[in-house]
Write a protein that holds these residues in place. Structure first.
Motif, short mmCIF file in Angstrom:
data_model
loop_
_atom_site.label_atom_id
_atom_site.label_comp_id
_atom_site.label_asym_id
_atom_site.label_seq_id
_atom_site.Cartn_x
_atom_site.Cartn_y
_atom_site.Cartn_z
N LEU A 169 1.15 -1.14 -0.16
CA LEU A 169 0.22 0.16 -0.23
C LEU A 169 0.74 1.17 0.10
O LEU A 169 2.32 1.02 0.93
N GLU A 182 -3.58 4.19 0.03
CA GLU A 182 -3.64 3.42 -2.00
C GLU A 182 -3.47 2.09 -1.54
O GLU A 182 -2.24 1.42 -1.58
N SER A 183 -4.59 1.26 -2.63
CA SER A 183 -4.30 0.03 -2.86
C SER A 183 -3.06 0.12 -4.24
O SER A 183 -3.43 0.72 -5.10
N TYR A 197 -8.06 -0.48 -0.44
CA TYR A 197 -7.16 1.07 0.14
C TYR A 197 -8.33 1.18 1.66
O TYR A 197 -9.29 0.68 1.65
N TRP A 226 -5.15 11.21 -3.83
CA TRP A 226 -4.55 10.57 -4.07
C TRP A 226 -4.34 10.29 -5.24
O TRP A 226 -4.46 11.60 -6.19
#
Length: 352
Positions: A9, A20-21, A37, A102
């Motif tokens: 991540l 975040e993924s 995420y 993001w």
């Protein structure tokens, strides 16, 4: 012996935890739980035995408490549903906006299992003058623009709450929900941005009018102007969108044939086409889409075999179109909180 490298991540904030993924390295229909995420407004809640209960009240004929075991005994339903943070891709807005920056990884997808909310509301007996249903999570804290400690609360219109695919989920990918993703219960609202899918659900209240909590009427609202609130509207349905997973942005490649891979998703209907451009949008070609007929809400995996036989620098663009006639625009709808970015996706590569 070479050690196998695994993705991880990407941390955007530690307190509260927002990560975040590794979306560019995941191809399966279901995101593993450890790669899902994480989006939090407050610190993780402290859970106790009381967390295994949900209170249902307000405009219902039979207010009640339901235990975890009660939900397990009810008719269950499983759906593959993506959850996308409303701020996904916020880093791409120009001019820049405040908030978690993001990139593409504030989206994940998997199989959710739970009880249709409609079943629970029907048992409780929703009264005739009901308009909205409010959902309260166990997470709480002090919000910058609210001078007191508050829980995370959101509402749904009664019609959306009563949709047969709106779930109170207790499993993800056939396993109990993980603590960081809402254990023991979370709401799952297909087609809406993920702020609606309240985690650590503990209270459900049916009300006669519009809910006006700060996460409903201040946050998760599109404000198209910098200085005033003219033209504001609530954040609800997912925009049609896509992401290029491979190759990575600013990759340096040899000449040859490369498989361009990605995903596309929407909050209305289904994805009908994904097109790619290698000449700054002058021409477009159709990618091959892997439709998931058994999972109407899931994203679509797509690919395209690109013959990169000329050296130079290229911008690769992708745009998705859905059955509602919506197509990713060349420029995103700018709004001062940075929600719903869905401009044509692009990466840059160099062929040597």
């Amino acid at each position: 012996m070479m050690r196998k490298v695994k993705p991880y991540l990407t941390t955007r904030k530690l307190h509260p935890e927002n990560q975040e993924s590794p979306i560019h390295f995941l191809r399966s229909l279901s995101t593993p739980a450890n790669y899902f995420y994480r989006r939090n407004h407050f610190s993780y809640p402290e859970l106790s035995q009381s967390s295994l209960w949900i209170q249902i009240g307000g405009l219902v004929s039979s207010p009640t408490f339901l235990h975890f075991d009660d939900l397990l005994a009810m008719p269950a339903k499983s759906l593959v549903v993506p959850l996308e943070c409303a701020g996904n891709k916020r880093a791409h807005f120009s001019p820049k906006v405040h908030g978690e920056q993001w990139e593409e990884g504030a989206i994940s997808q998997g199989k959710w299992t739970g009880v249709p909310l409609r079943y629970i509301l029907d048992r409780a007996g929703v009264l005739q003058n009901a308009k909205e249903v409010v959902f309260e999570g166990a997470d709480f804290g002090k919000k910058e623009d609210v001078d007191k400690v508050i829980p995370f609360k959101r509402s749904l219109p009664l019609e959306k709450a009563m949709h047969p695919d709106t779930l109170i989920a207790y499993k993800y990918n056939d396993q109990p929900l993980s603590f960081k993703h809402g254990y023991p219960f979370r709401l799952i609202v297909p087609n809406w941005y993920a702020m609606a899918s309240v985690k650590w659900l503990r209270k459900i209240k049916v009300i006669p009018g519009a809910f006006e909590g700060p996460f409903q009427t201040n946050d998760y609202v599109f404000y198209p102007r910098k200085k005033d609130d003219i033209g504001k509207k609530p954040v609800t349905l997912l925009n049609v969108n896509s992401a290029i997973q491979q190759p990575l942005d600013y990759s340096i490649l040899d000449t040859g044939t490369y498989k361009i891979k990605g995903i596309a998703w929407t909050g209305e209907g289904n994805i009908t086409s994904i097109q790619l451009s290698f000449d700054n949008g002058e021409t477009w070609v159709n990618a091959n889409a892997e439709q998931n007929a058994d999972s109407p809400y899931s994203w679509v995996n797509w690919s395209y075999d690109w013959k990169a036989d000329k050296k130079g620098e290229y911008t690769i663009q992708s745009k998705a179109t859905d059955s509602a006639g919506r197509t990713q625009p060349l420029k995103a709808y700018w709004n001062r909180k940075g929600y719903g970015y869905n401009a044509v996706s692009k990466i840059h590569v160099k062929i040597e």
